[in-house]
Design an enzyme around this catalytic site. Structure first.
Site, PDB file in Angstrom:
ATOM      1  N   THR A 153     138.948  57.573 128.071  1.00  7.76           N
ATOM      2  CA  THR A 153     138.354  58.242 129.236  1.00  7.76           C
ATOM      3  C   THR A 153     138.766  59.710 129.240  1.00  7.76           C
ATOM      4  O   THR A 153     137.947  60.614 129.420  1.00  7.76           O
ATOM      5  CB  THR A 153     138.827  57.543 130.538  1.00  7.76           C
ATOM      6  OG1 THR A 153     138.302  56.219 130.546  1.00  7.76           O
ATOM      7  CG2 THR A 153     138.372  58.283 131.775  1.00  7.76           C
TER       8      THR A 153
ATOM      9  N   ASN B 225     129.392  49.021 124.939  1.00 10.50           N
ATOM     10  CA  ASN B 225     130.435  48.057 125.299  1.00 10.50           C
ATOM     11  C   ASN B 225     129.906  46.829 126.036  1.00 10.50           C
ATOM     12  O   ASN B 225     130.559  45.807 126.072  1.00 10.50           O
ATOM     13  CB  ASN B 225     131.518  48.738 126.153  1.00 10.50           C
ATOM     14  CG  ASN B 225     130.944  49.547 127.286  1.00 10.50           C
ATOM     15  OD1 ASN B 225     130.149  50.471 127.055  1.00 10.50           O
ATOM     16  ND2 ASN B 225     131.318  49.226 128.499  1.00 10.50           N
TER      17      ASN B 225
ATOM     18  N   SER C 140     140.396  54.341 121.504  1.00  9.24           N
ATOM     19  CA  SER C 140     141.390  53.860 122.455  1.00  9.24           C
ATOM     20  C   SER C 140     142.136  52.659 121.872  1.00  9.24           C
ATOM     21  O   SER C 140     141.501  51.666 121.479  1.00  9.24           O
ATOM     22  CB  SER C 140     140.671  53.451 123.747  1.00  9.24           C
ATOM     23  OG  SER C 140     141.601  53.106 124.734  1.00  9.24           O
TER      24      SER C 140
ATOM     25  N   HIS D  27     143.928  50.206 122.988  1.00  7.32           N
ATOM     26  CA  HIS D  27     143.948  48.844 123.548  1.00  7.32           C
ATOM     27  C   HIS D  27     142.698  48.031 123.208  1.00  7.32           C
ATOM     28  O   HIS D  27     142.638  46.840 123.484  1.00  7.32           O
ATOM     29  CB  HIS D  27     144.193  48.874 125.070  1.00  7.32           C
ATOM     30  CG  HIS D  27     143.054  49.340 125.920  1.00  7.32           C
ATOM     31  ND1 HIS D  27     142.224  48.468 126.565  1.00  7.32           N
ATOM     32  CD2 HIS D  27     142.609  50.576 126.253  1.00  7.32           C
ATOM     33  CE1 HIS D  27     141.323  49.149 127.283  1.00  7.32           C
ATOM     34  NE2 HIS D  27     141.542  50.438 127.097  1.00  7.32           N
TER      35      HIS D  27
ATOM     36  N   THR E 215     155.053  65.153 127.944  1.00  2.00           N
ATOM     37  CA  THR E 215     155.852  64.463 126.922  1.00  2.00           C
ATOM     38  C   THR E 215     155.056  63.297 126.341  1.00  2.00           C
ATOM     39  O   THR E 215     154.441  62.525 127.064  1.00  2.00           O
ATOM     40  CB  THR E 215     157.180  63.972 127.544  1.00  2.00           C
ATOM     41  OG1 THR E 215     157.849  65.119 128.066  1.00  2.00           O
ATOM     42  CG2 THR E 215     158.056  63.280 126.512  1.00  2.00           C
TER      43      THR E 215
ATOM     44  N   CYS F 270     129.889  44.965 141.840  1.00  2.00           N
ATOM     45  CA  CYS F 270     129.727  44.661 143.244  1.00  2.00           C
ATOM     46  C   CYS F 270     129.621  45.979 144.002  1.00  2.00           C
ATOM     47  O   CYS F 270     130.529  46.806 143.951  1.00  2.00           O
ATOM     48  CB  CYS F 270     130.910  43.854 143.732  1.00  2.00           C
ATOM     49  SG  CYS F 270     130.472  42.854 145.116  1.00  2.00           S
TER      50      CYS F 270
HETATM   51  N1  PLP Z   1     134.073  54.189 126.135  1.00  2.00           N
HETATM   52  C1  PLP Z   1     133.742  52.906 125.907  1.00  2.00           C
HETATM   53  C2  PLP Z   1     132.518  52.602 125.094  1.00  2.00           C
HETATM   54  C3  PLP Z   1     134.530  51.868 126.404  1.00  2.00           C
HETATM   55  O1  PLP Z   1     134.187  50.596 126.148  1.00  2.00           O
HETATM   56  C4  PLP Z   1     135.674  52.205 127.165  1.00  2.00           C
HETATM   57  C5  PLP Z   1     136.494  51.130 127.766  1.00  2.00           C
HETATM   58  O2  PLP Z   1     135.977  50.119 128.220  1.00  2.00           O
HETATM   59  C6  PLP Z   1     135.995  53.547 127.364  1.00  2.00           C
HETATM   60  C7  PLP Z   1     135.170  54.518 126.841  1.00  2.00           C
HETATM   61  C8  PLP Z   1     137.211  53.964 128.134  1.00  2.00           C
HETATM   62  O3  PLP Z   1     138.359  53.683 127.391  1.00  2.00           O
HETATM   63  P1  PLP Z   1     139.818  53.733 128.061  1.00  2.00           P
HETATM   64  O4  PLP Z   1     140.066  52.363 128.592  1.00  2.00           O
HETATM   65  O5  PLP Z   1     140.753  54.075 126.942  1.00  2.00           O
HETATM   66  O6  PLP Z   1     139.788  54.776 129.100  1.00  2.00           O
END
Ligand code: PLP
Length: 374
Positions: free
Chosen positions: A71, A151, A199, A201, A237, A327
């Site tokens: 993000t 996504n 990202s 995670h 940091t 929602c």
């Molecule tokens: N862009 C896409 C296509 C995503 O699927 C996501 C997370 O769901 C993000 C951006 C945002 O990633 P982060 O969770 O690292 O902010």
């Protein structure tokens, strides 16, 4: 038994990632900005991780910066491209992640940036002919921001082709590769990508650690001001353990890429066969023939009171999956992606998303539960 089928939202951390991070947290706790030995060790760990990240996308080391999330990376690219590079127009798609779409709304409202959306078809495929037409139509300095894989529905764009079109019209190209990085090869040079975000995670790394590639030829100014971390680009940091975890996750994912992809393809084909055999008028959202991310399967169920409760009932049965609705004011509404592909709003979509840790047995359990609930 709990079954996790929401790997597009986030992934469980790989045990080796956890131990690499534990080691850093307990042993290498120095501040990378300190010049003593503890600091120098932490700094060198970060730089080692940067090498791994740069190699992953074929960038040079100086073009990769660590962020707190994708993000943040997306905000940084979009807002600073307007601020620093004279971008007057951004062309994007209606199915981008909210962190892109909301940034574009901000730029339109507060920075007078012209925002245009490409056309997409009912599967979320980008109309490249239209992209080229609008690029050729204006002399305005333009950035094209189009994600690699969606996504919610998994439909993938074609970075090589977008890169070529951008090059032809001298436009900059930003690619949100959050759903694909490590899963599919990405080469920013060959694909003509100027900015890219990822990202940790999403690929079995830790939350709170992202990366951004910024091409040397289009360097941006600092997004967060303060200290000189990240070569002045992002003060604060560094999240040393997170960065190490991300690099470890990249190493594991790239060493097992083919094997993981084969397994995920098998899971996808297996669940589709089983669902089709139910004869429930199930449909699949997004591209199913070629350009899709294998780990995302968006399943649309026919209207019924039971379908409305499916995600919740699966949760009660021990299965975590995701709905494609949000929602709003107490009313459940289709997500912006579902609306953009004109998914019939009376049908109910559930996204199942897989990782290397899922098994065929888990999918058997899922189908049994769906049978009982539909
Ligand atoms: N862009 C896409 C296509 C995503 O699927 C996501 C997370 O769901 C993000 C951006 C945002 O990633 P982060 O969770 O690292 O902010």
């Amino acid at each position: 038994m709990r079954i996790y089928l929401d790997n597009a939202a986030t992934t469980p951390m790989h045990p080796e990632v956890i131990s690499a991070m534990m080691s850093v947290m307990s042993e290498d706790y120095g501040n990378p900005s300190s010049i003593h030995r503890h600091g120098r060790t932490a700094k060198s760990i970060i730089e080692q991780a940067r090498k791994t990240c740069a190699k992953l996308v074929n960038a040079s080391i100086g073009e990769v910066f660590f962020t707190g999330s994708a993000t943040e990376a997306n905000n940084m690219v979009l807002k600073n491209a307007v601020q620093d590079l004279g971008v007057k127009r951004i062309i994007s798609s209606p199915t981008e992640h909210p962190c892109v779409l909301e940034s574009l709304d901000f730029l339109k409202e507060h920075r007078d940036t012209e925002i245009m959306m490409v056309n997409i078809d009912g599967q979320g495929n980008i109309d490249l002919v239209y992209l080229e037409a609008i690029l050729s139509d204006s002399e305005s300095k333009t950035l094209v921001s189009i994600m690699h894989a969606n996504n919610e529905i998994g439909t993938m764009s074609e970075p090589h082709l977008i890169g070529e079109i951008c090059k032809k019209y001298n436009a900059l190209y930003h690619c949100d590769a959050v759903q694909t990085i490590t899963k599919y090869p990405i080469d920013v040079q060959a694909m003509g990508i100027h900015f890219l975000s990822g990202s940790a995670h999403k690929f079995h790394g830790p939350k709170g650690c992202g990366l951004v590639f910024i091409s040397n030829d289009h360097m941006l100014s600092p997004f967060i001001h303060g200290g000189a971390q990240e070569r002045n680009m992002r003060a604060g940091t560094e999240n040393v353990a997170g960065i190490v975890g991300m690099a470890k996750a990249i190493e594991i994912a790239t060493n097992h890429r083919e094997q993981t992809l084969t397994h995920i393809k098998e899971l996808r084909a297996y669940i589709k066969d089983k669902l089709n055999a139910l004869n429930y008028d199930i449909q699949y959202n997004g591209n199913q023939s070629k350009a899709y991310a294998d780990h995302i399967l968006s399943v649309s169920f026919p209207p019924s009171p039971k379908a409305d409760m499916l995600v919740m009932n699966l949760d009660i049965a021990g299965i975590s999956a995701s709905s494609a609705s949000a929602c709003s004011a107490g009313i459940e509404e289709d997500s912006h992606v579902m609306k953009a592909i004109q998914h019939p709003s009376d049908r109910k979509t559930i996204r199942f998303s897989f990782s290397a840790f899922n098994t065929l047995d888990e999918l058997d359990f899922l189908v049994e539960k769906i049978k009982g609930m539909s």
